[in-house]
Design an enzyme around this catalytic site. Structure first.
Site, PDB file in Angstrom:
ATOM      1  N   ARG A 257      35.096   7.973   0.491  1.00 15.87           N
ATOM      2  CA  ARG A 257      36.141   7.504   1.387  1.00 15.87           C
ATOM      3  C   ARG A 257      37.408   7.370   0.547  1.00 15.87           C
ATOM      4  NH1 ARG A 257      31.540   4.283   2.433  1.00 15.87           N
ATOM      5  NH2 ARG A 257      30.703   4.541   4.550  1.00 15.87           N
TER       6      ARG A 257
ATOM      7  N   LYS B 296      31.192   0.214   2.037  1.00 13.40           N
ATOM      8  CA  LYS B 296      31.278  -0.776   3.113  1.00 13.40           C
ATOM      9  C   LYS B 296      30.166  -1.807   2.997  1.00 13.40           C
ATOM     10  CE  LYS B 296      33.586   2.043   6.628  1.00 13.40           C
ATOM     11  NZ  LYS B 296      33.493   2.596   7.994  1.00 13.40           N
TER      12      LYS B 296
ATOM     13  N   HIS C 288      39.845  12.045   5.409  1.00 14.15           N
ATOM     14  CA  HIS C 288      38.460  11.733   5.780  1.00 14.15           C
ATOM     15  C   HIS C 288      37.690  12.996   6.165  1.00 14.15           C
ATOM     16  CE1 HIS C 288      35.572   8.525   6.428  1.00 14.15           C
ATOM     17  NE2 HIS C 288      35.171   9.118   7.527  1.00 14.15           N
TER      18      HIS C 288
ATOM     19  N   ARG D  67      35.622  14.398   3.464  1.00  8.73           N
ATOM     20  CA  ARG D  67      34.302  13.752   3.348  1.00  8.73           C
ATOM     21  C   ARG D  67      33.314  14.409   4.311  1.00  8.73           C
ATOM     22  NH1 ARG D  67      31.461   8.761   2.425  1.00  8.73           N
ATOM     23  NH2 ARG D  67      30.716   7.761   4.329  1.00  8.73           N
TER      24      ARG D  67
ATOM     25  N   HIS E  24      25.969   5.719   4.193  1.00 13.80           N
ATOM     26  CA  HIS E  24      25.792   5.310   5.589  1.00 13.80           C
ATOM     27  C   HIS E  24      24.702   4.253   5.688  1.00 13.80           C
ATOM     28  CE1 HIS E  24      27.500   9.368   7.226  1.00 13.80           C
ATOM     29  NE2 HIS E  24      28.440   8.488   6.986  1.00 13.80           N
TER      30      HIS E  24
ATOM     31  N   TYR F 188      25.773  15.016  11.703  1.00 15.40           N
ATOM     32  CA  TYR F 188      26.117  16.282  11.062  1.00 15.40           C
ATOM     33  C   TYR F 188      25.182  17.409  11.470  1.00 15.40           C
ATOM     34  CZ  TYR F 188      29.463  13.654   8.403  1.00 15.40           C
ATOM     35  OH  TYR F 188      30.534  12.858   8.065  1.00 15.40           O
TER      36      TYR F 188
END
Length: 308
Positions: free
Chosen positions: A161, A184, A252, A255, A278, A287
């Site tokens: 990110r 995150k 982004h 990524r 994730h 994806y």
């Protein structure tokens, strides 16, 4: 928007402190939580005609929740924004149940609006390569041009990110083969660094006239302070305009390109999930939809039309 009552506002601040200190939520996330939950609490004050204190929060009904969601849609909030707001409100009430013994079943039972799945928009390999080349031509100062290429190469080659890339410390001045990234929620993951990314960063550091020290930021702005993400976002806007790329070609999206390339190369979804950081496999599984959509486009363009 009606303000939350003093008691509810204090509870909100306690919850936000919990999110920031114990959960590791980022400042922008904290501000989004504050805005969403304060809006809900203010609505309760108006809807019920009185302050929504601790005891009142335990009596929130299905009718209250439906009225709040209807009001949000009336003022133009998108389904996705409303779903985010509902998630924040539920998080606040989960904390109330655990730390203040206030149960509100109607809040937890409320279902959010149906969302259309938004597929990531990766940048094709040739376009990504052109972007890297274009980025290096946008600034007359050699060290800034090298910096810009290094940042985008790292985003594309490691799936970081932008906040993660710009948060890297200077360290020894040479990127290791593997980066330890804190993403995150404070979750750590290991991300390999491609030789091309290491080389790009090394060239930038060789030319950079500023030295913030080992604990300072790796990527610096023109005056030697930490590089602002908006600088890289504006760089991408200029490059994509020059190359005729769509507005979805953002930092982004690099990524997304990293993840799609791994999938196309036969990468395992669990491994890709780990590399991207994730929390849920379902986030990574999107994806596979991108890959299938691309296959269908190829099929549609190659399949003979009509006749038979």
């Amino acid at each position: 928007m009606t303000a939350a009552s003093e008691g509810a506002a204090a509870l909100l601040e306690d919850w936000l402190t919990h999110q920031r200190v114990l959960r590791g939520s980022r400042p922008l996330t904290i501000e989004a939580y504050r805005r969403d939950v304060a809006g809900f609490l203010g609505f309760l004050n108006l809807h019920r005609g009185g302050p929504a204190g601790l005891s009142a929060l335990g009596t929130v009904t299905h009718s209250d929740m439906r009225a709040w969601m209807a009001r949000e849609r009336e003022r133009g909030l998108s389904a996705r924004s409303l779903a985010r707001g509902l998630s924040a409100v539920k998080g606040f009430f989960r904390w109330l149940a655990e730390h203040r013994a206030v149960e509100a079943p109607a809040v937890h039972a409320m279902r959010g609006p149906r969302l259309r799945q938004r597929l990531p928009r990766p940048i094709a390999r040739e376009a990504a390569s052109a972007l890297l080349d274009s980025a290096e031509l946008q600034h007359p100062e050699a060290w800034i041009a090298a910096r810009d290429r290094a940042v985008l190469t790292l985003l594309y080659g490691s799936g970081l990110r932008i906040s993660e890339a710009l948060g890297l410390p200077r360290g020894t001045g040479v990127l290791p083969d593997v980066l330890r990234i804190t993403g995150k929620g404070g979750k750590e993951r290991l991300v390999p660094v491609l030789p091309v990314a290491r080389a790009a960063v090394s060239e930038y550091l060789r030319l950079c006239p500023h030295d913030p020290g080992a604990t300072g930021p790796l990527f610096l702005g023109a005056r030697g302070g930490q590089l602002n993400p908006r600088t890289i976002q504006k760089l991408m806007e200029v490059c994509r305009a020059q190359l005729g790329l769509p507005a979805t070609a953002t930092p982004h999206a690099l990524r997304h390109s990293f993840a799609t390339a791994l999938l196309e190369a036969g990468g395992d979804l669990r491994a890709i999930q780990s590399l991207l950081g994730h929390a849920s496999l379902s986030t990574t599984q999107v994806y596979t939809s991108v890959d299938q959509a691309r296959l269908m486009e190829i099929y549609a363009s190659a399949h003979p039309k009509g006749g038979g």
